[in-house]
Structure formats: structure tokens, C-alpha cells
Motif scaffolding. Structure first.
Motif, short mmCIF file in Angstrom:
data_model
loop_
_atom_site.label_atom_id
_atom_site.label_comp_id
_atom_site.label_asym_id
_atom_site.label_seq_id
_atom_site.Cartn_x
_atom_site.Cartn_y
_atom_site.Cartn_z
N ALA A 206 40.39 48.14 34.22
CA ALA A 206 41.62 47.38 34.49
C ALA A 206 41.60 46.73 35.87
CB ALA A 206 42.84 48.29 34.37
N HIS A 207 40.56 46.95 36.65
CA HIS A 207 40.38 46.34 37.98
C HIS A 207 41.57 46.64 38.90
CE1 HIS A 207 36.96 44.44 36.15
NE2 HIS A 207 37.74 43.87 35.25
N VAL B 229 37.72 59.00 37.80
CA VAL B 229 38.90 58.15 37.74
C VAL B 229 38.57 56.99 36.80
CG1 VAL B 229 40.52 56.73 39.03
CG2 VAL B 229 39.58 58.80 40.07
N ILE B 230 39.39 56.86 35.77
CA ILE B 230 39.16 55.85 34.74
C ILE B 230 40.40 54.98 34.61
CG2 ILE B 230 38.68 55.51 32.27
CD1 ILE B 230 37.46 58.35 32.29
N LEU C 144 48.27 51.59 27.37
CA LEU C 144 49.17 52.62 27.90
C LEU C 144 49.12 53.92 27.11
CD1 LEU C 144 52.29 50.41 28.69
CD2 LEU C 144 50.63 51.35 30.29
N ASN C 145 48.57 53.89 25.91
CA ASN C 145 48.52 55.11 25.11
C ASN C 145 47.07 55.46 24.78
OD1 ASN C 145 47.96 53.07 23.36
ND2 ASN C 145 49.65 53.45 21.97
N LYS C 146 46.89 56.61 24.17
CA LYS C 146 45.55 57.10 23.82
C LYS C 146 44.64 57.12 25.05
CE LYS C 146 45.96 55.64 19.06
NZ LYS C 146 45.43 54.83 17.98
N VAL D 215 44.19 56.05 34.26
CA VAL D 215 45.27 55.09 34.52
C VAL D 215 45.24 54.05 33.42
CG1 VAL D 215 46.22 53.41 36.14
CG2 VAL D 215 44.98 55.41 37.02
N GLY D 216 46.33 53.97 32.68
CA GLY D 216 46.47 52.94 31.67
C GLY D 216 47.35 51.83 32.21
#
Length: 189
Positions: free
Chosen positions: A17-18, A46-47, A52-54, A71-72
Motif C-alpha cells: 500500500a506504499h 510489517v505488511i 480492509l478485511n481478510k 495494515v489494510g
């Protein structure tokens, strides 16, 4: 041989997600490099993903000694979750994960990337402190201070003084109403 040995190695940072800035990347890499010097070799990955889900990391049950901060992000909304492998469940109970995120919630809700990264660094440092305590490593500059740990360990410290104040108010009101009732001559009939 190299491919076989590195097949299950989780990278420290996956920033799809930069979102992660250089200061946060540096913290993540430096702490994980310190972990590589220990026998257990724990890791905090850290990903960031564009949903926003799963958010549960793939192959979570096959990895050992790893905590994940996921982090979504979709549009302006963000969702931060902490996951851990089974061997770290004692350090990362559901309550402790919730308290860590709650302690940094103001920064994590910010739309400013610098503020968000400040909150993300706090979450990372809190996870590092939990791991260091689990493995009884000495705390270092990457870990939380005692006051920051208290913020996580005792998030409801304000509840006790508020409860005591409410008790005092109720007792005072009871005394006041009894006093009025005993002074009122019509109430004895």
C-alpha cells in the motif's frame, strides 16, 4: 539449498500500500537485525495491503516466532491488526493486542502519513517490547519506556478515580436528601 532454506522466510517489510516511511523502515530493519543475533531469532513483520478485511497473514500456522503488524488501506480508511504465531500467544493475548492498538489509536486514525507512521512505530516498538519480555532479552532503545508500557498495560487507569468520584457524589446526594427529609415537618406524617 538456498531456495529451500529461504522458502519460508518472511520479509521484514511488505509495503504493497506504499504507506511506510523511511524512518519506520529503518526501525523495523534494525530491530529485526538485532533479533537475528539471538538463538531464537524472533521476527516482527510489517505488511501493508490494499484492502480492509481478510488481513490474516498466509501460512500463519506454519511460521514460528513471528509477530505480524498488518495494515489494510482502502481509500482513506485504514485498519491495523496484530497477529502472532502460536509460540508467541502468551505475549500477544487478545487483550494486549487490543491495548497496543488502542494506545496508538489517535496516530493510527490520522490521515497524515507522518502521524500514521508515528503510531505504527509505537505499535512496532510495543510488539518488540512484548517479544523481548517473552524471551527475557534485555530492553534496548527500540523498546518502550516504562511510562509507555504503563499506557498499554493499564489503559483504564482513569476508571478508578472516576468510579470513586461517582461514589462520593452518590453518598453526598443521599446525605443531602436525608437531611432535607428530616428537616421537612410534612414528611413525618
Amino acid at each position: 539449498m538456498f531456495v529451500t532454506m529461504s522458502g519460508f522466510v518472511q520479509p521484514n517489510i511488505v509495503d504493497d500500500a506504499h504507506i511506510i516511511d523511511k524512518q519506520t523502515q529503518q526501525l523495523i530493519n534494525e530491530k529485526n537485525n538485532r533479533y537475528l543475533q539471538n538463538k531464537e531469532q524472533p521476527q516482527i513483520a510489517v505488511i501493508t495491503v490494499k484492502r480492509l478485511n481478510k488481513l490474516t497473514p498466509k501460512h500463519l500456522d506454519q511460521i514460528k516466532r513471528t509477530a505480524f503488524i498488518v495494515v489494510g488501506q482502502k481509500g482513506k480508511k485504514r485498519n491495523v491488526q496484530i497477529y502472532s504465531t502460536k509460540d508467541l500467544h502468551a505475549a500477544f493475548t487478545a487483550e494486549s493486542r487490543m491495548n497496543i492498538i488502542r494506545a496508538a489509536s489517535k496516530e493510527l486514525r490520522s490521515q497524515k502519513n507522518s502521524e500514521f507512521n508515528k503510531g505504527l512505530r509505537f505499535v512496532f516498538r510495543a510488539c518488540a517490547t512484548k517479544i523481548d519480555m517473552q524471551y527475557q532479552y534485555s530492553l534496548d532503545k527500540y523498546d518502550l519506556s516504562q511510562s509507555e508500557q504503563d499506557k498499554i498495560d493499564h489503559p483504564r487507569r482513569v476508571a478508578l478515580p472516576i468510579a470513586l468520584a461517582l461514589v462520593v457524589i452518590v453518598v453526598a446526594l443521599m446525605y443531602f436528601f436525608r437531611r432535607i427529609r428530616s428537616n421537612n415537618p410534612n414528611s413525618r406524617q
